[in-house]
Design a protein around this motif. Sequence first.
Motif, short mmCIF file in Angstrom:
data_model
loop_
_atom_site.label_atom_id
_atom_site.label_comp_id
_atom_site.label_asym_id
_atom_site.label_seq_id
_atom_site.Cartn_x
_atom_site.Cartn_y
_atom_site.Cartn_z
N ILE A 67 0.86 -1.19 0.00
CA ILE A 67 0.00 0.00 0.00
C ILE A 67 0.89 1.24 0.00
CG2 ILE A 67 -1.75 1.30 1.30
CD1 ILE A 67 -2.51 -1.50 2.52
N PHE A 68 0.52 2.21 -0.80
CA PHE A 68 1.19 3.51 -0.79
C PHE A 68 0.27 4.50 -0.10
CE2 PHE A 68 3.37 1.29 -4.14
CZ PHE A 68 4.69 1.69 -3.96
N CYS A 69 0.79 5.22 0.87
CA CYS A 69 0.03 6.23 1.61
C CYS A 69 0.64 7.59 1.40
CB CYS A 69 0.06 5.95 3.11
SG CYS A 69 -0.93 4.59 3.63
N SER A 70 -0.18 8.53 1.00
CA SER A 70 0.23 9.94 0.98
C SER A 70 -0.29 10.56 2.27
CB SER A 70 -0.37 10.66 -0.22
OG SER A 70 0.14 10.11 -1.41
N VAL A 71 0.61 11.22 2.97
CA VAL A 71 0.25 11.81 4.26
C VAL A 71 0.51 13.31 4.22
CG1 VAL A 71 0.75 11.82 6.74
CG2 VAL A 71 0.84 9.66 5.47
N TYR A 118 -4.23 -3.36 7.61
CA TYR A 118 -4.05 -1.99 7.16
C TYR A 118 -4.94 -1.04 7.96
CZ TYR A 118 -4.02 2.35 4.74
OH TYR A 118 -3.91 3.69 4.49
N HIS A 119 -6.16 -1.44 8.20
CA HIS A 119 -7.07 -0.62 9.01
C HIS A 119 -6.47 -0.38 10.40
CE1 HIS A 119 -10.61 1.01 10.88
NE2 HIS A 119 -10.57 0.04 11.78
N LEU A 120 -5.95 -1.43 11.02
CA LEU A 120 -5.34 -1.29 12.35
C LEU A 120 -4.13 -0.36 12.30
CD1 LEU A 120 -5.55 -5.00 13.57
CD2 LEU A 120 -6.96 -3.06 14.32
N PHE A 121 -3.33 -0.48 11.24
CA PHE A 121 -2.16 0.39 11.12
C PHE A 121 -2.57 1.84 10.86
CE2 PHE A 121 0.79 2.73 8.45
CZ PHE A 121 1.91 2.74 9.27
N SER A 122 -3.45 2.05 9.86
CA SER A 122 -3.78 3.42 9.47
C SER A 122 -4.54 4.17 10.55
CB SER A 122 -4.56 3.44 8.16
OG SER A 122 -5.81 2.81 8.32
N SER A 123 -5.47 3.49 11.22
CA SER A 123 -6.24 4.21 12.25
C SER A 123 -5.59 4.12 13.62
CB SER A 123 -7.68 3.68 12.29
OG SER A 123 -7.68 2.31 12.62
N GLY A 124 -4.93 3.01 13.91
CA GLY A 124 -4.36 2.82 15.24
C GLY A 124 -2.98 3.40 15.42
N LYS A 125 -2.20 3.48 14.36
CA LYS A 125 -0.84 3.99 14.47
C LYS A 125 -0.67 5.32 13.73
CE LYS A 125 1.61 -0.42 15.02
NZ LYS A 125 2.66 -1.29 14.45
N LEU A 126 -0.98 5.31 12.44
CA LEU A 126 -0.69 6.48 11.60
C LEU A 126 -1.59 7.66 11.96
CD1 LEU A 126 1.28 7.22 9.39
CD2 LEU A 126 -0.38 6.43 7.71
N ALA A 127 -2.89 7.46 11.95
CA ALA A 127 -3.82 8.56 12.25
C ALA A 127 -3.74 8.98 13.71
CB ALA A 127 -5.24 8.15 11.89
N ASN A 131 -0.63 15.88 14.58
CA ASN A 131 -0.34 16.71 13.41
C ASN A 131 -0.71 16.07 12.08
OD1 ASN A 131 0.57 19.21 12.40
ND2 ASN A 131 2.55 18.34 11.89
N ILE A 132 -1.44 14.96 12.06
CA ILE A 132 -1.87 14.34 10.80
C ILE A 132 -3.11 15.07 10.30
CG2 ILE A 132 -2.73 12.24 9.67
CD1 ILE A 132 0.19 12.04 10.48
N SER A 133 -3.03 15.55 9.07
CA SER A 133 -4.16 16.25 8.47
C SER A 133 -4.96 15.32 7.56
CB SER A 133 -3.66 17.45 7.68
OG SER A 133 -4.68 18.01 6.91
N LYS A 134 -4.24 14.54 6.73
CA LYS A 134 -4.93 13.73 5.72
C LYS A 134 -4.07 12.53 5.37
CE LYS A 134 -4.99 15.31 1.53
NZ LYS A 134 -5.24 16.06 0.31
N ILE A 135 -4.73 11.38 5.18
CA ILE A 135 -4.08 10.15 4.72
C ILE A 135 -4.86 9.66 3.50
CG2 ILE A 135 -3.50 7.75 5.26
CD1 ILE A 135 -3.56 8.57 8.25
N GLN A 136 -4.16 9.48 2.39
CA GLN A 136 -4.78 8.92 1.18
C GLN A 136 -4.01 7.66 0.82
OE1 GLN A 136 -4.43 12.47 -1.35
NE2 GLN A 136 -6.65 12.36 -1.54
#
Length: 153
Positions: A67-71, A118-127, A131-136
């Motif tokens: 997965i590629f994430c733009s943050v 991925y859901h656990l990573f993106s919402s549990g760790k990344l988001a 200072n996170i505004s947007k994750i695509q």
Amino acid sequence: MKIDDIDRHLLQLLQEDSKVSVKDLASKLGLTKTPVYDRVRRLEESGMIKKYVAVLEQSMLPSYMVIFCSVSLESQKLESIESFRDAVLKFPEVLECYLMGGANDFLLKLIVKDLNDYHLFSSGKLAALSNISKIQSSFVLHEIKNSTILPIY
């Protein structure tokens, strides 16, 4: 560090197969073993050769998703960028991370087992980072090319 055409050829050969013997390298470069060994050692000591790794065959491993994430960050102040960098360095799911110019601040390449991971990573760790505004996110359907060989000019 300045490199010549022999160094370029040597680096190309080592990128193709880092386990190639000094004898085989010498033969391909038209040199004896001692100068080849000296060149490899010089390239290692200078840091141009960072490390040697095993490249694994994906089809022989348990399945996973790329997965590629733009943050985008809320603030692009240096301390915010460094805080994000420090956090991302601790995440084993992140294979690559780039500070970008343009629409997004960072581009991450991730490996996860499945969508739930991925859901656990993106919402549990990344988001969860400040200072996170947007994750695509974009999900890889099929890998066309994956190379570790850098062109040497």
